[in-house]
Write a protein that holds these residues in place. Structure first.
Motif, PDB file in Angstrom:
ATOM      1  N   LYS A 168     -11.286   3.128   1.069  1.00 53.75           N
ATOM      2  CA  LYS A 168     -11.138   2.427   2.351  1.00 53.75           C
ATOM      3  C   LYS A 168     -12.274   1.437   2.560  1.00 53.75           C
ATOM      4  O   LYS A 168     -12.056   0.326   3.046  1.00 53.75           O
ATOM      5  CB  LYS A 168     -11.095   3.436   3.500  1.00 53.75           C
ATOM      6  CG  LYS A 168      -9.818   4.233   3.553  1.00 53.75           C
ATOM      7  CD  LYS A 168      -9.879   5.287   4.653  1.00 53.75           C
ATOM      8  CE  LYS A 168      -8.689   6.213   4.581  1.00 53.75           C
ATOM      9  NZ  LYS A 168      -8.819   7.347   5.497  1.00 53.75           N
ATOM     10  N   PHE A 218     -14.464  -1.094  -9.180  1.00 54.28           N
ATOM     11  CA  PHE A 218     -13.396  -2.028  -8.808  1.00 54.28           C
ATOM     12  C   PHE A 218     -13.673  -3.365  -9.501  1.00 54.28           C
ATOM     13  O   PHE A 218     -14.728  -3.962  -9.274  1.00 54.28           O
ATOM     14  CB  PHE A 218     -13.364  -2.248  -7.292  1.00 54.28           C
ATOM     15  CG  PHE A 218     -13.077  -1.004  -6.508  1.00 54.28           C
ATOM     16  CD1 PHE A 218     -11.780  -0.621  -6.226  1.00 54.28           C
ATOM     17  CD2 PHE A 218     -14.118  -0.237  -6.021  1.00 54.28           C
ATOM     18  CE1 PHE A 218     -11.521   0.527  -5.488  1.00 54.28           C
ATOM     19  CE2 PHE A 218     -13.877   0.911  -5.263  1.00 54.28           C
ATOM     20  CZ  PHE A 218     -12.581   1.294  -4.995  1.00 54.28           C
ATOM     21  N   TYR A 224     -10.425  -9.299  -5.735  1.00 55.64           N
ATOM     22  CA  TYR A 224     -10.020  -8.250  -6.677  1.00 55.64           C
ATOM     23  C   TYR A 224      -9.534  -8.897  -7.962  1.00 55.64           C
ATOM     24  O   TYR A 224      -8.793  -9.880  -7.934  1.00 55.64           O
ATOM     25  CB  TYR A 224      -8.920  -7.403  -6.042  1.00 55.64           C
ATOM     26  CG  TYR A 224      -8.510  -6.210  -6.863  1.00 55.64           C
ATOM     27  CD1 TYR A 224      -9.359  -5.143  -7.045  1.00 55.64           C
ATOM     28  CD2 TYR A 224      -7.251  -6.160  -7.459  1.00 55.64           C
ATOM     29  CE1 TYR A 224      -8.985  -4.037  -7.793  1.00 55.64           C
ATOM     30  CE2 TYR A 224      -6.863  -5.059  -8.199  1.00 55.64           C
ATOM     31  CZ  TYR A 224      -7.728  -4.007  -8.369  1.00 55.64           C
ATOM     32  OH  TYR A 224      -7.352  -2.921  -9.110  1.00 55.64           O
ATOM     33  N   TRP A 243     -11.671  -1.706   0.135  1.00 60.87           N
ATOM     34  CA  TRP A 243     -10.555  -2.569   0.522  1.00 60.87           C
ATOM     35  C   TRP A 243     -10.681  -3.089   1.960  1.00 60.87           C
ATOM     36  O   TRP A 243     -10.311  -4.230   2.233  1.00 60.87           O
ATOM     37  CB  TRP A 243      -9.225  -1.828   0.358  1.00 60.87           C
ATOM     38  CG  TRP A 243      -8.887  -1.585  -1.071  1.00 60.87           C
ATOM     39  CD1 TRP A 243      -8.957  -0.405  -1.750  1.00 60.87           C
ATOM     40  CD2 TRP A 243      -8.459  -2.559  -2.031  1.00 60.87           C
ATOM     41  NE1 TRP A 243      -8.602  -0.581  -3.060  1.00 60.87           N
ATOM     42  CE2 TRP A 243      -8.276  -1.883  -3.264  1.00 60.87           C
ATOM     43  CE3 TRP A 243      -8.208  -3.924  -1.966  1.00 60.87           C
ATOM     44  CZ2 TRP A 243      -7.864  -2.538  -4.408  1.00 60.87           C
ATOM     45  CZ3 TRP A 243      -7.787  -4.583  -3.124  1.00 60.87           C
ATOM     46  CH2 TRP A 243      -7.622  -3.886  -4.325  1.00 60.87           C
ATOM     47  N   LEU A 294     -14.722  -5.802   0.265  1.00 61.71           N
ATOM     48  CA  LEU A 294     -14.024  -6.936  -0.350  1.00 61.71           C
ATOM     49  C   LEU A 294     -13.769  -8.080   0.631  1.00 61.71           C
ATOM     50  O   LEU A 294     -14.090  -9.232   0.327  1.00 61.71           O
ATOM     51  CB  LEU A 294     -12.717  -6.465  -1.007  1.00 61.71           C
ATOM     52  CG  LEU A 294     -12.014  -7.506  -1.879  1.00 61.71           C
ATOM     53  CD1 LEU A 294     -12.887  -7.912  -3.057  1.00 61.71           C
ATOM     54  CD2 LEU A 294     -10.682  -6.960  -2.373  1.00 61.71           C
ATOM     55  N   PRO A 319       0.840  -1.205   0.000  1.00 61.56           N
ATOM     56  CA  PRO A 319       0.000   0.000   0.000  1.00 61.56           C
ATOM     57  C   PRO A 319       0.876   1.257   0.000  1.00 61.56           C
ATOM     58  O   PRO A 319       1.914   1.308   0.640  1.00 61.56           O
ATOM     59  CB  PRO A 319      -0.779  -0.117   1.313  1.00 61.56           C
ATOM     60  CG  PRO A 319      -0.785  -1.578   1.629  1.00 61.56           C
ATOM     61  CD  PRO A 319       0.527  -2.100   1.112  1.00 61.56           C
TER      62      PRO A 319
END
Length: 169
Positions: free
Chosen positions: A118, A164, A132, A121, A125, A69
């Motif tokens: 935020k 996404f 992903y 992720w 998810l 990240p």
């Protein structure tokens, strides 16, 4: 604020824009960071793109999922175009492949955009039956989508969509 979440199948599309490698400075709000600066430069050049399709702008991101990240990534400020047509000097054409996406619709000032990332992720998810499916391994982009609902960076009723790419686990 997230006002809607939906899963869609989106067909492929073409976009033309300016690509830069982005290194985030977390001390700056989204309305003042490197991406905002790129949009400022690109916005002045949009009239050079002659084969646009409506009022559709995209912030296209192709990241390496193996990177940690905060690692630099490629970002393209772009508009949707027909597949034929000229690409102005200093710009690139990107063919975005068809994919299944989770789409988060956000309402509010642009500085709240990080809440959408935020949420995807950190909450959506990991708690979903999906994984992903984007980045350099698949060639599928995640992106911000701006249309007539986006008015300006400070408008509390302005809306954008975050896409996404996902696939079933």
């Amino acid at each position: 604020m997230i006002i809607e979440t939906k899963i869609i199948e989106k067909p492929s599309f073409s976009a033309v824009g300016i690509t830069e490698t982005i290194r985030f400075d977390t001390s700056l709000p989204p309305s003042e960071n490197a991406i905002a600066e790129l949009w400022g430069r690109f916005g002045k050049r949009i009239p050079e793109i002659t084969d646009q399709l409506g009022w559709r702008s995209f912030g296209l991101m192709l990241q390496n999922p193996d990177n940690p990240p905060g690692a630099p990534f490629e970002y393209t400020a772009a508009v949707q175009v027909r597949q034929e047509g000229q690409v102005p000097e200093g710009m690139t054409r990107i063919e975005v492949p068809a994919a299944r996406y989770i789409v988060l619709t956000l309402r509010g000032p642009l500085d709240g955009i990080s809440d959408g990332f935020k949420h995807f992720w950190g909450h959506w998810l990991p708690n979903s039956p999906y994984e992903y499916d984007g980045g350099t391994h698949t060639g599928k982009y995640e992106f911000e989508f701006y249309d007539q609902r986006y008015t300006n960076p400070n408008d509390p009723i302005s809306e954008i969509d975050l896409y996404f790419p996902i696939r079933a686990k």
